[in-house]
Design an enzyme around this catalytic site. Structure first.
Site, PDB file in Angstrom:
ATOM      1  N   ASP A 334      22.243  -3.097  -7.782  1.00 52.64           N
ATOM      2  CA  ASP A 334      22.883  -1.891  -7.512  1.00 52.64           C
ATOM      3  C   ASP A 334      23.324  -2.163  -6.110  1.00 52.64           C
ATOM      4  O   ASP A 334      22.596  -2.632  -5.483  1.00 52.64           O
ATOM      5  CB  ASP A 334      21.975  -0.994  -7.595  1.00 52.64           C
ATOM      6  CG  ASP A 334      21.528  -0.417  -9.066  1.00 52.64           C
ATOM      7  OD1 ASP A 334      22.510  -0.542  -9.867  1.00 52.64           O
ATOM      8  OD2 ASP A 334      20.541   0.036  -9.548  1.00 52.64           O
ATOM      9  N   ASP A 643      17.444   1.417 -12.062  1.00 53.50           N
ATOM     10  CA  ASP A 643      16.298   2.424 -11.911  1.00 53.50           C
ATOM     11  C   ASP A 643      16.376   3.658 -12.710  1.00 53.50           C
ATOM     12  O   ASP A 643      15.213   4.298 -12.752  1.00 53.50           O
ATOM     13  CB  ASP A 643      16.368   2.957 -10.344  1.00 53.50           C
ATOM     14  CG  ASP A 643      18.035   3.196  -9.909  1.00 53.50           C
ATOM     15  OD1 ASP A 643      18.693   3.592 -10.758  1.00 53.50           O
ATOM     16  OD2 ASP A 643      18.091   3.261  -8.726  1.00 53.50           O
ATOM     17  N   ASP A 647      19.547   3.277 -17.810  1.00 54.19           N
ATOM     18  CA  ASP A 647      19.579   1.792 -17.322  1.00 54.19           C
ATOM     19  C   ASP A 647      18.733   0.933 -18.281  1.00 54.19           C
ATOM     20  O   ASP A 647      18.953  -0.206 -18.127  1.00 54.19           O
ATOM     21  CB  ASP A 647      19.157   1.576 -15.800  1.00 54.19           C
ATOM     22  CG  ASP A 647      20.288   2.082 -14.818  1.00 54.19           C
ATOM     23  OD1 ASP A 647      21.391   2.045 -15.070  1.00 54.19           O
ATOM     24  OD2 ASP A 647      19.871   2.299 -13.685  1.00 54.19           O
TER      25      ASP A 647
HETATM   26  P1  ATP Z   1      24.109   2.792  -7.044  1.00 59.45           P
HETATM   27  O1  ATP Z   1      24.552   2.719  -8.729  1.00 59.45           O
HETATM   28  O2  ATP Z   1      24.584   1.699  -6.236  1.00 59.45           O
HETATM   29  O3  ATP Z   1      22.551   3.006  -6.982  1.00 59.45           O
HETATM   30  P2  ATP Z   1      24.848   5.307  -6.341  1.00 59.45           P
HETATM   31  O4  ATP Z   1      23.750   5.906  -5.875  1.00 59.45           O
HETATM   32  O5  ATP Z   1      26.297   5.603  -5.579  1.00 59.45           O
HETATM   33  O6  ATP Z   1      25.065   4.073  -6.732  1.00 59.45           O
HETATM   34  P3  ATP Z   1      25.003   7.321  -8.427  1.00 59.45           P
HETATM   35  O7  ATP Z   1      23.577   7.761  -8.047  1.00 59.45           O
HETATM   36  O8  ATP Z   1      25.238   7.284  -9.975  1.00 59.45           O
HETATM   37  O9  ATP Z   1      25.325   5.931  -7.857  1.00 59.45           O
HETATM   38  O10 ATP Z   1      26.018   8.157  -7.754  1.00 59.45           O
HETATM   39  C1  ATP Z   1      27.687   8.341  -8.157  1.00 59.45           C
HETATM   40  C2  ATP Z   1      28.007   9.220  -7.282  1.00 59.45           C
HETATM   41  O11 ATP Z   1      27.807  10.781  -7.302  1.00 59.45           O
HETATM   42  C3  ATP Z   1      27.950   8.994  -5.904  1.00 59.45           C
HETATM   43  O12 ATP Z   1      29.008   7.977  -5.396  1.00 59.45           O
HETATM   44  C4  ATP Z   1      28.203  10.420  -4.965  1.00 59.45           C
HETATM   45  O13 ATP Z   1      29.537  10.584  -4.837  1.00 59.45           O
HETATM   46  C5  ATP Z   1      27.768  11.229  -6.012  1.00 59.45           C
HETATM   47  N1  ATP Z   1      26.596  11.804  -5.957  1.00 59.45           N
HETATM   48  C6  ATP Z   1      25.356  11.061  -5.561  1.00 59.45           C
HETATM   49  N2  ATP Z   1      24.185  11.610  -5.232  1.00 59.45           N
HETATM   50  C7  ATP Z   1      24.808  12.822  -5.569  1.00 59.45           C
HETATM   51  C8  ATP Z   1      24.100  14.255  -5.446  1.00 59.45           C
HETATM   52  N3  ATP Z   1      22.549  14.477  -5.342  1.00 59.45           N
HETATM   53  N4  ATP Z   1      24.695  15.429  -5.606  1.00 59.45           N
HETATM   54  C9  ATP Z   1      25.973  15.462  -5.930  1.00 59.45           C
HETATM   55  N5  ATP Z   1      26.569  14.404  -6.082  1.00 59.45           N
HETATM   56  C10 ATP Z   1      25.907  13.004  -5.662  1.00 59.45           C
END
Ligand code: ATP
Length: 901
Positions: A334, A643, A647
């Site tokens: 990730d 996480d 997953d």
């Molecule tokens: P990784 O898979 O590397 O951990 P990540 O944290 O970017 O990546 P997700 O948590 O699935 O993956 O988030 C996907 C997208 O959703 C993010 O790129 C962001 O644009 C949006 N996002 C993340 N957190 C929030 C939130 N709390 N509220 C609204 N949108 C969010």
């Protein structure tokens, strides 16, 4: 107060939530008071599972004798006794018992180590006490506690549900049924079986969706799972693919050895030799050829690997992972939190009229919002900016807490960053909540990629939204200008702004508003097209300092690193470039794939494309599973991090499922083979390195031990074939095998990792344990042992030595050669001098212990009579050491020649 112990466990589901609350003297909203909880903790004890009974002690001890090779020894010992060779028989039985004891102790230790490692991965529980929500370790829960659970949690105790929203629980740990069960709070008949008690959430089960609140009715041993533990006990499984392979190997070996022993016996009889003597010889061959120390050495080496990994913050949950890790060829990691710090700071805000730069660092709230020219911006003159900050801060579940001059956050770092920037702009979180109380929420999920909240505002309502830009563009049809005017959205301009920000590695979220809003219309279906985009917030999540060197180390070790993220492709590419996952120089447009690209790929091109790409952006958890499968189809050994709840399938499918200890859900940890207690990518690399070390040390042990076994077997075979006296007796052979395995061989398990181990390519998963080169070396040393001991034995006899003296010389020769060869086996490729003779202190101690043992068996009269040995003179030792030197020189030359080739 009446103790709630009088309460019958079987009726929790048969009465209403209201009655439960009364009975357990708690409050359905405020929970217990801290004092009451402390008292109950004293009364009921910690919420821990009872110590496992495990398989019965007797059974476990008997299990130590349940090996084909041990059967051979037992039979040999019995027949030897029947033949009246009592000393031999006693020695054989002693060996069997010592072997079983060592095995038993080692297994128990390994089991205890694995179990205590589990405790390192702590389970937390969310409770309400004194009316405040707090996180405690699940051990501290008491009956009556009001517990909150949500998707991803492990249910920490047996809970009678009071409230739930779409709560689904995977109860397979309890009932074996893997389809998640929907929960509610309806009262059930008393006779309802455990599997159908839908108003209960049981300890140890996993929440796969929704959320709920309930009262703890049973903790620790009183829970349903506690009951099962007491009854069955789940022994830790110590088998791994390798131990199974070795078990198969030893079955084949047993048959081979028995056949050879029978052949020896037959030859002896055909030559009209004494039947008893011939039988003794056949026994000698059998016991000599059996590598008694092997099972213990394997278990110990694996256990040492597990504890070394734990020291480097990788906790192994399933033993096979230790050896699989060493063969890893691809790591899929990730981005957020693993390759980066997951410490978000908003750096820039974009609105259609005015880009804004934000100063300050981390979660500290000192900082300002400045225009490009460096002047402070005013919220009064930019409505879009005001709404952007408001959406970010109010459509938000994170909490900022100040600890002296430090700021801590509770909740999602992305949200915390948006809270911090709002405070920098002059908002106060409390005032925000008061002015716009939240009425409803559409929660964020990786699939949904946005979050929306409904708030009361004045006399009406307003909807605030924030999320991934592509997703927000589907929701927004209009955009807001600085003066508050609403106009059709300029999608291309927004995307251009996103590209510019993301190219700097910033994570970009868009914010939106719907005002006025109708509460009846607050649903996922009603939002698309109905939201007004207000702006973008771009935040920095710095790469972890250790990530770049760790990625480089992986590449050097021939391991591919792929970044998998839910984030935007440009942000992901920029971070991938910064940590070295993506080669900045090579412009390969196939190196970055998005979830949409993957979905559009024809199935036959999928594996190729996956193997070539290094960055997977906007990937859904479901796609992770396909990625793992595609890579495995290509013959890769895949480590995959994860996480979230979704997953879990990918973690299970991967050869090494890796869960995050800090930010991961309990569901992910449950599915994983390994948990990183620091969430850091570098820890995976460290674990792979340790895994390679484990495999190396096992190979070294086998390479070291087999020549002795083969040599001993051959010496006997030759003696029988030639009709001459045995150069070593069965009891002497057992002495050699047992003492050297413990004092010499086992020390290889403590061998430090060899330099240059991470510059080799990964082990080919299909490759056998012993390469051809190693088989060659084993045979070479076996041959030298046979020739050397034979020559020495004959020389001693020819020069006036008695039979016991000549045998003692042969026995000591085996041990001395083994000790010399041990130093050579510390590296399979480098010379013993190269790695330094004293770099493994334990090994030196082991050699000294063995030396004392050899002096005892050679010179102690009592041992002389048991083992039929006799004192040696200086000349004898000289000859022994001379032969051992010759063997070392030949092995050294073989290594050198092979290395040159
Ligand atoms: P990784 O898979 O590397 O951990 P990540 O944290 O970017 O990546 P997700 O948590 O699935 O993956 O988030 C996907 C997208 O959703 C993010 O790129 C962001 O644009 C949006 N996002 C993340 N957190 C929030 C939130 N709390 N509220 C609204 N949108 C969010």
């Amino acid at each position: 107060m009446a103790a709630p112990t009088s309460f019958e466990a079987s009726t929790h589901h048969g009465i209403s939530g209201h009655e439960i609350v009364l009975l357990l003297e708690t409050d359905p909203h405020r929970g217990l008071s801290g004092d009451e909880a402390a008292q109950r903790l004293k009364r009921y004890g910690r919420n821990l599972l009872p110590a496992q009974r495990g398989a019965g002690l007797l059974l476990r001890i008997l299990g130590q004798f349940h090996h084909p090779l041990i059967y051979v020894l037992l039979i040999a010992g019995t027949v030897t006794a029947l033949l009246g060779e009592y000393v031999d028989s006693v020695v054989i039985f002693a060996v069997v018992i010592v072997n079983a004891a060592v095995g038993f102790i080692q297994e128990s230790k390994a089991e205890a180590a694995l179990q205590s490692l589990r405790a390192l991965v702590r389970t937390d529980a969310k409770v309400v006490r004194d009316g405040h929500e707090r996180v405690i370790t699940s051990e501290e829960l008491v009956p009556g506690d009001l517990v909150l659970v949500e998707a991803g949690d492990k249910v920490p105790a047996d809970i009678r549900l009071l409230r739930e929203v779409d709560l689904r629980v995977d109860e397979s740990a309890l009932t074996g049924e893997s389809v998640p069960v929907a929960k509610n709070e309806v009262v059930l008949p008393d006779a309802t079986p455990v599997a159908d008690r839908h108003n209960m959430a049981h300890s140890g089960t996993l929440v796969t969706a929704g959320s709920g609140a309930g009262v703890v009715v049973a903790t620790g041993a009183e829970t349903e799972i506690g009951e099962i533990h007491r009854l069955v006990g789940t022994a830790t499984i110590l088998a791994t693919p390798l131990t199974e392979k070795l078990a198969r190997f030893s079955r084949v070996l047993t048959v081979g050895i028995l056949a050879l022993a029978a052949l020896t016996f037959a030859i002896g009889l055909l030559r009209n030799q004494d039947a008893v003597e011939t039988f003794t010889a056949a026994v000698a061959l059998a016991v000599g050829a059996i590598p008694e120390g092997l099972p213990a050495a394997v278990t110990i080496t694996l256990a040492i690997g597990v504890s070394r990994m734990a020291k480097r913050r990788a906790v192994i949950r399933r033993l096979p992972a230790v050896e699989t890790l060493g063969g890893t060829t691809v790591i899929c990691a990730d981005k957020t939190g693993t390759l980066t710090e997951n410490q978000m700071t908003v750096r820039e805000i974009w609105t259609p009229d005015e880009p804004v730069v934000v100063t300050g660092a981390g979660y500290a709230t000192d900082g300002a919002l400045l225009s490009r020219s460096g002047t402070p911006v005013s919220l009064e003159t930019n409505a879009a900016l005001r709404w952007t900050l408001l959406s970010g801060a109010a459509c938000n579940d994170a909490v900022l807490t100040s600890a002296g001059d430090r700021w801590d956050i509770v909740g999602d770092p992305t949200e915390a960053a948006m809270l911090v920037v709002a405070v920098k702009a002059g908002f106060t979180p409390e005032a925000l909540v008061e002015a716009q109380p939240r009425v409803d929420t559409i929660t964020f999920s990786s699939e949904r990629q946005y979050m929306a909240t409904l708030h009361r505002s004045g006399n009406g309502h307003v909807v605030l939204v924030k999320g991934a830009v592509e997703r927000m563009l589907e929701l927004c049809s209009t955009q807001m200008r600085a003066d508050g005017a609403i106009e059709p959205i300029d999608g291309p301009a927004v995307l251009k702004a996103v590209e510019t920000l993301a190219a700097e590695g910033l994570r970009v979220l868009a914010t939106g508003v719907r005002t006025p809003a109708d509460p009846a219309d607050f649903s996922e279906e009603a939002l698309p097209g109905a939201v007004t985009l207000t702006g973008l917030q771009a935040m920095l999540d710095p790469p972890r300092a250790a990530a770049t060197p760790a990625v480089t180390a992986c590449h050097t070790a021939g391991i591919a690193v792929k970044m998998i993220t839910g984030d935007h492709a440009s942000t992901a590419s920029a971070i991938a470039g910064a940590v070295g996952v993506l080669d900045n120089g090579a412009a390969d447009d196939r190196a970055v794939l998005t979830g949409a690209d993957l979905a559009a790929l024809p199935p036959e091109e999928f594996p190729d494309a996956v193997e070539r790409a290094s960055v997977f952006a906007r990937v859904s958890p479901e796609q992770k599973l396909r990625l793992v499968e595609a890579l495995q189809d290509r013959g890769h050994v895949v480590a995959m991090t994860g996480d979230g709840v979704n997953d879990a399938p990918a973690l299970r499918q991967a050869n090494i499922g890796v869960a995050m200890g800090r930010s991961g859900t309990e569901v992910a940890k449950d599915a994983a083979d390994m948990v990183l207690t620091d969430d850091d990518f570098a820890t995976i690399e460290a674990a792979v390195e340790e895994g390679r070390g484990v495999f190396d040390n096992l190979t070294k042990f086998i390479t070291w031990t087999l020549p002795t076994n083969i040599g001993e077997g051959l010496v006997i075979l030759v003696a029988i074939a030639l009709g001459s006296a045995l150069p070593i007796l069965p009891t002497q052979i057992l002495w050699i095998n047992m003492t050297t395995a413990v004092a010499l061989g086992l020390m290889l398990a403590f061998e430090p990792k060899e330099a240059g181990m991470m510059t080799r390519p990964p082990r080919d998963p299909g490759q056998p344990l012993l390469t051809r080169a190693l088989v060659g070396r084993i045979l070479l040393v076996s041959g030298l042992l046979v020739a050397g001991s034979w020559w020495l034995f004959e020389w001693e006899l020819a020069n006036g030595a008695t039979l016991p003296e000549a045998r003692t010389a042969a026995l000591n020769l085996f041990v001395v050669v083994e000790a010399f060869y041990l130093f050579s086996c510390r590296s399979l490729t480098q010379s013993a001098w190269r790695i330094g003779l004293f770099t493994n202190r334990l090994l030196v101690v082991g050699v000294m212990v063995q030396a004392v043992a050899q002096l005892l068996i050679t010179y102690l009269p009592a041992m002389n009579s048991v083992f039929q040995t006799a004192p040696l003179d200086a000349g004898g030792w000289l000859r022994i050491f001379a032969i051992a030197m010759v063997v070392s020189v030949v092995v050294g030359a073989e290594k050198w020649l092979r290395a040159r080739r």
